[in-house]
Design an enzyme around this catalytic site. Sequence first.
Site, PDB file in Angstrom:
ATOM      1  N   HIS A 159       0.813  -1.210   0.000  1.00  0.00           N
ATOM      2  CA  HIS A 159       0.000   0.000   0.000  1.00  0.00           C
ATOM      3  C   HIS A 159       0.853   1.270   0.000  1.00  0.00           C
ATOM      4  CE1 HIS A 159      -3.293   2.652   1.812  1.00  0.00           C
ATOM      5  NE2 HIS A 159      -3.856   2.123   0.746  1.00  0.00           N
ATOM      6  N   LYS A 191       3.294   4.419  -1.164  1.00  0.00           N
ATOM      7  CA  LYS A 191       3.356   5.344  -2.295  1.00  0.00           C
ATOM      8  C   LYS A 191       4.666   6.113  -2.175  1.00  0.00           C
ATOM      9  CE  LYS A 191      -1.271   4.692  -1.694  1.00  0.00           C
ATOM     10  NZ  LYS A 191      -1.917   4.076  -0.528  1.00  0.00           N
ATOM     11  N   ASP A 235      17.343   9.765  -8.279  1.00  0.00           N
ATOM     12  CA  ASP A 235      18.783  10.032  -8.166  1.00  0.00           C
ATOM     13  C   ASP A 235      19.305   9.915  -6.740  1.00  0.00           C
ATOM     14  OD1 ASP A 235      18.961  10.351 -10.860  1.00  0.00           O
ATOM     15  OD2 ASP A 235      19.048  12.542 -10.832  1.00  0.00           O
ATOM     16  N   HIS A 253      -8.821  11.466   0.863  1.00  0.00           N
ATOM     17  CA  HIS A 253      -7.955  10.288   0.788  1.00  0.00           C
ATOM     18  C   HIS A 253      -6.635  10.496   1.522  1.00  0.00           C
ATOM     19  CE1 HIS A 253      -5.644   7.015  -1.359  1.00  0.00           C
ATOM     20  NE2 HIS A 253      -6.789   6.405  -1.153  1.00  0.00           N
ATOM     21  N   LYS A 257      -3.687  11.016   4.475  1.00  0.00           N
ATOM     22  CA  LYS A 257      -3.324  10.306   5.698  1.00  0.00           C
ATOM     23  C   LYS A 257      -2.255  11.137   6.417  1.00  0.00           C
ATOM     24  CE  LYS A 257      -3.908   7.019   2.216  1.00  0.00           C
ATOM     25  NZ  LYS A 257      -5.336   6.931   2.249  1.00  0.00           N
ATOM     26  N   ASP A 288       1.198  17.967  18.399  1.00  0.00           N
ATOM     27  CA  ASP A 288       2.002  19.126  18.798  1.00  0.00           C
ATOM     28  C   ASP A 288       2.828  19.581  17.591  1.00  0.00           C
ATOM     29  OD1 ASP A 288       0.850  18.946  21.273  1.00  0.00           O
ATOM     30  OD2 ASP A 288       2.536  17.932  22.219  1.00  0.00           O
TER      31      ASP A 288
END
Length: 351
Positions: free
Chosen positions: A88, A90, A95, A261, A263, A268
Site C-alpha cells: 500500500h 506510495k 537520483d 484520501h 493520511k 504538537d
Amino acid sequence: MLAAIDAARESVLLEMYLVESGHIVTRFIAALGAAARRGARVCVVFDAFGSLGLSRADRRRLIEAGVELRFFNPLELRKRLGNLLRDHRKLLVTDGCSAFVGGTGLTDDFAPGAVHGPWLEVMVRIEGPVVADWQRAFARTWRRGGPALDLPPPPPLPPRAGATGRLSLSEARQRSVLANGVLRRIDSSTQRAWIMSAYFVPARRVRAALGRAARRGVDVCLLLPGARTDHPWVRQASRRFYARMLRGGVRIYEYQPHMLHGKVILCDDWVSIGSSNLDRWSLRWNLEANQEVADTRFADTVAALFERDFAVSRRISRRYWRERAWLDRLRENIAGAIDRYLDRWRRPRRP
C-alpha cells in the site's frame, strides 16, 4: 513528481498501490520512458491487486520503454489468504537525492478536472540524508520480486538546516513500528492530536490513546470522509466509534467537497504523512510507509492545511449524532459486525 522524474539522470524508483490507465498514467509512462532513454535506471513496483486497472497495453508500453516493472504479490488461488497481503506504499525516489511520500495514486481521480472533483491527498517532498533510507526501503520491496536492486548507494550528505525526520514503515506479520510511534506521540502530546484519515477503523489501543489525550485537555480532532467516499461500508464501520469519542471530548469533522484520501497525523510539533490510515486492516495486511517530521514551522504548515479543510467540513455534534436516521444506525451495526469478523482472520503468510 513528474518534474522530479524529468530531472533524473541516474535512477528513478517508483512504488505505488493504486494504478489505473488514464491521463495521469499516460503522463507518467511518458516521463518514465524518457528517463530510461536518457540512461537512468528506472525501476517500478506496482501492487498486483491495486494495479488491476492498468491495461495490458500500458504495461507493454512501460516495458518497451526500458522500464523494469515488477508486481508485488501476484494473485494466485493457492495463496488463499496470502493474497490479502498488499503493498500500500506510495513512494518515488529520484537520483538518491529526492523522495516523495504520501497517499496518492496514479489514477485520474487525483487529477484536477476529475468528474467528482479531485480526491483530497497530501504528499511530502523530502531532500537530505533520510532519502538514502527511502532508497533502501524501496530496495527491500524490490528484492521480494526477483534479483536485488544493484544501485550504488546515494552519496553521503551532510546534515542540512531544516526539519529533522525519519521514515516509519509497517510490515504485515510484524509489530508495527509506525503504529507504535504514533501511539507514543499521542500519549506524549500536550496541545493537539489531529488525524486525517480516509478509512479510520482504528485498533482499540489507538482509540484508547485518543481518549486519554482528550481527558488530559489535548485538542483531539479527527478529519474523516463525508458521504463522498469510494468505500461507504468502511465509513459506516468507522462511524460506530463516533458516540464514545464524542462523549470523550474528541472533535470530529467529515469532509464535504469531495473524496478525502489523505493520511496525516499531527501531534504538537510532530507530523507523520504517508500511506497508513491507522486502520486495523492495513496494519495487519499491508506494507505501509510514512515520513515523520519534527519541526515547528512544518507542523504549523500542516495545521494550516487542517484548518482549511475543517472550514469545508461538517462538524459532528453529539446532538446531531443522537438524532441521526435509523437507517444509518443499521448500516453502522452491519459494517461493524463485518469488521469484527474480518479482524479475527489470521495473519497471512508472506508471498
